[in-house]
Design an enzyme around this catalytic site. Structure first.
Site, PDB file in Angstrom:
ATOM      1  N   HIS A 177       0.196   0.445   3.813  1.00 56.03           N
ATOM      2  CA  HIS A 177      -1.036  -0.292   4.385  1.00 56.03           C
ATOM      3  C   HIS A 177      -2.019   0.252   5.390  1.00 56.03           C
ATOM      4  O   HIS A 177      -3.149   0.236   5.343  1.00 56.03           O
ATOM      5  CB  HIS A 177      -0.859  -1.734   4.029  1.00 56.03           C
ATOM      6  CG  HIS A 177      -0.070  -2.626   3.016  1.00 56.03           C
ATOM      7  ND1 HIS A 177       1.109  -2.919   2.870  1.00 56.03           N
ATOM      8  CD2 HIS A 177      -0.534  -2.696   1.460  1.00 56.03           C
ATOM      9  CE1 HIS A 177       1.472  -3.403   1.643  1.00 56.03           C
ATOM     10  NE2 HIS A 177       0.421  -3.322   1.116  1.00 56.03           N
ATOM     11  N   ARG A 222       8.458  -4.447  -1.379  1.00 58.02           N
ATOM     12  CA  ARG A 222       9.619  -4.855  -1.965  1.00 58.02           C
ATOM     13  C   ARG A 222      11.040  -4.238  -1.480  1.00 58.02           C
ATOM     14  O   ARG A 222      11.815  -4.681  -1.684  1.00 58.02           O
ATOM     15  CB  ARG A 222       9.427  -4.698  -3.429  1.00 58.02           C
ATOM     16  CG  ARG A 222       8.509  -5.728  -4.075  1.00 58.02           C
ATOM     17  CD  ARG A 222       8.758  -5.975  -5.628  1.00 58.02           C
ATOM     18  NE  ARG A 222       7.687  -7.078  -5.991  1.00 58.02           N
ATOM     19  CZ  ARG A 222       6.715  -6.939  -6.784  1.00 58.02           C
ATOM     20  NH1 ARG A 222       6.012  -5.914  -6.690  1.00 58.02           N
ATOM     21  NH2 ARG A 222       5.969  -8.111  -6.997  1.00 58.02           N
ATOM     22  N   LEU A 279       2.692  -6.356   5.378  1.00 53.36           N
ATOM     23  CA  LEU A 279       2.240  -5.111   5.270  1.00 53.36           C
ATOM     24  C   LEU A 279       3.076  -4.254   5.893  1.00 53.36           C
ATOM     25  O   LEU A 279       3.842  -4.496   6.648  1.00 53.36           O
ATOM     26  CB  LEU A 279       0.779  -5.121   6.200  1.00 53.36           C
ATOM     27  CG  LEU A 279      -0.275  -6.036   5.526  1.00 53.36           C
ATOM     28  CD1 LEU A 279      -1.480  -5.898   6.638  1.00 53.36           C
ATOM     29  CD2 LEU A 279      -0.537  -5.605   4.142  1.00 53.36           C
ATOM     30  N   GLN A 282      -1.877   1.640 -11.526  1.00 56.07           N
ATOM     31  CA  GLN A 282      -3.017   0.562 -11.193  1.00 56.07           C
ATOM     32  C   GLN A 282      -4.298   1.027 -10.484  1.00 56.07           C
ATOM     33  O   GLN A 282      -5.356   0.746 -10.864  1.00 56.07           O
ATOM     34  CB  GLN A 282      -2.157  -0.297  -9.834  1.00 56.07           C
ATOM     35  CG  GLN A 282      -3.231  -1.016  -9.099  1.00 56.07           C
ATOM     36  CD  GLN A 282      -2.843  -2.172  -8.075  1.00 56.07           C
ATOM     37  OE1 GLN A 282      -2.144  -2.996  -8.592  1.00 56.07           O
ATOM     38  NE2 GLN A 282      -2.667  -1.718  -6.907  1.00 56.07           N
ATOM     39  N   GLU A 313       3.622   0.406   6.944  1.00 56.45           N
ATOM     40  CA  GLU A 313       2.637   1.403   7.304  1.00 56.45           C
ATOM     41  C   GLU A 313       1.894   2.168   6.205  1.00 56.45           C
ATOM     42  O   GLU A 313       0.852   2.693   6.601  1.00 56.45           O
ATOM     43  CB  GLU A 313       3.831   2.713   7.879  1.00 56.45           C
ATOM     44  CG  GLU A 313       4.148   2.412   9.164  1.00 56.45           C
ATOM     45  CD  GLU A 313       3.001   2.266  10.152  1.00 56.45           C
ATOM     46  OE1 GLU A 313       2.283   3.099  10.419  1.00 56.45           O
ATOM     47  OE2 GLU A 313       3.153   1.030  10.997  1.00 56.45           O
TER      48      GLU A 313
HETATM   49  O1  PAF Z   1      -1.431  -3.467  -5.044  1.00 60.84           O
HETATM   50  C1  PAF Z   1      -1.463  -4.550  -4.625  1.00 60.84           C
HETATM   51  O2  PAF Z   1      -1.104  -5.198  -3.691  1.00 60.84           O
HETATM   52  C2  PAF Z   1      -2.009  -5.720  -5.743  1.00 60.84           C
HETATM   53  O3  PAF Z   1      -2.096  -5.352  -6.851  1.00 60.84           O
HETATM   54  C3  PAF Z   1      -3.740  -5.785  -5.582  1.00 60.84           C
HETATM   55  C4  PAF Z   1      -4.452  -4.476  -5.509  1.00 60.84           C
HETATM   56  C5  PAF Z   1      -4.063  -6.354  -3.947  1.00 60.84           C
HETATM   57  C6  PAF Z   1      -4.126  -7.049  -6.310  1.00 60.84           C
HETATM   58  O4  PAF Z   1      -3.592  -8.042  -6.144  1.00 60.84           O
END
Ligand code: PAF
Length: 278
Positions: free
Chosen positions: A33, A184, A29, A150, A31
């Site tokens: 998140h 990443r 994680l 996403q 900042e």
């Molecule tokens: O964005 C992410 O970290 C992932 O794609 C998720 C939404 C947790 C699904 O594994």
């Protein structure tokens, strides 16, 4: 804060609450998140974060095996942010048998851009997110805007499957130089980290071209691809799209807050993505 590993324990614990606010993550994680968790807190009566590195959304050559698993450090950050429950299932808890039932999102949204370069990625994402939604049964779930496509794919899944969940998109957090925060980024060498900001700078350059009246989208995209390639990047795409369906813009789409520029490019062995609404 409670750390829970199994679906049964999670269900027992969540029985006390009516309105879980949920942030799904793959851990490691940052900042960005933590900002989502803080945004989630007032939206429910319990804040739940899942940490699960989802095998289904990685291609065979991608970094599933090496993706950082940093549960202890993640939990410390979550506790400080006021998270109530961390759901960190093991592979056996979430996928006790091979996941034969999958959610296949529509090709026109899921097989372009990220889905074109990472075939099956959104099937993996939708499948795990739906499964996590079934485990947590949240009232509201939060996703970061950095993963623009996403959050759109998930929003539409929730709408089409009539899931009683509000999807909230949290703003992208950036480092001082403008690099979008990402798990990443930790893969970057110091020299790559200094260079990495060029992705958002190139996207900004595309916006400036649009604002200056350039309507030849192909020319804008080619110039952006060449800018990064000349600096040693391997761009997958730098593109101007409509916000509502991620298709290329038509004449009437310019000049009315309808567009987004999106990019994905590899720097060394690290693939970075970013986007900016025009
Ligand atoms: O964005 C992410 O970290 C992932 O794609 C998720 C939404 C947790 C699904 O594994």
């Amino acid at each position: 804060m409670k750390l829970i590993h199994t679906i049964a324990e999670l269900r027992a614990e969540l029985g006390k609450y009516q309105r879980p606010a949920f942030v799904p993550t793959m851990g490691n994680l940052h900042e960005g998140h933590i900002a989502l968790v803080k945004q989630a807190k007032p939206l429910g009566d319990v804040t739940v974060v899942s940490i699960f590195v989802n095998r289904l959304q990685f291609l065979p050559h991608e970094d599933f095996g090496t993706y950082p698993r940093t549960l202890e450090a993640d939990c410390a950050k979550l506790e400080a942010a006021g998270c109530d429950l961390v759901f960190a299932p093991g592979e056996q808890d979430l996928y006790p048998e091979p996941q034969g039932y999958k959610v296949t999102p529509p090709t026109e949204l899921a097989d372009i851009l990220e889905g074109h370069f990472r075939p099956g990625f959104f099937t993996g994402v939708c499948t795990v997110v739906l499964k996590l939604f079934n485990c947590v049964q949240p009232r509201v779930a939060l996703f970061g805007a950095k993963d623009y496509q996403q959050q759109m794919v998930i929003r539409r899944m929730v709408a089409q499957l009539a899931l009683p969940i509000e999807i909230v998109t949290g703003a992208t957090l950036r480092a001082d130089d403008g690099l979008a925060l990402s798990s990443r980024n930790g893969y970057l060498s110091p020299a790559e980290r200094a260079e990495a900001v060029q992705l958002s700078r190139t996207l900004k350059g595309m916006i400036v071209a649009l604002q200056n009246g350039e309507r030849n989208v192909a020319a804008i995209e080619q110039h952006a691809m060449k800018t990064l390639a000349d600096r040693g990047w391997h761009p997958d795409y730098l593109t101007v799209r409509r916000r509502h369906d991620l298709q290329p813009p038509q004449a009437g789409d310019f000049g009315r807050n309808a567009l987004v520029v999106l990019g994905a490019a590899r720097l060394g062995s690290t693939r970075l993505i970013d986007n900016l609404e025009v």
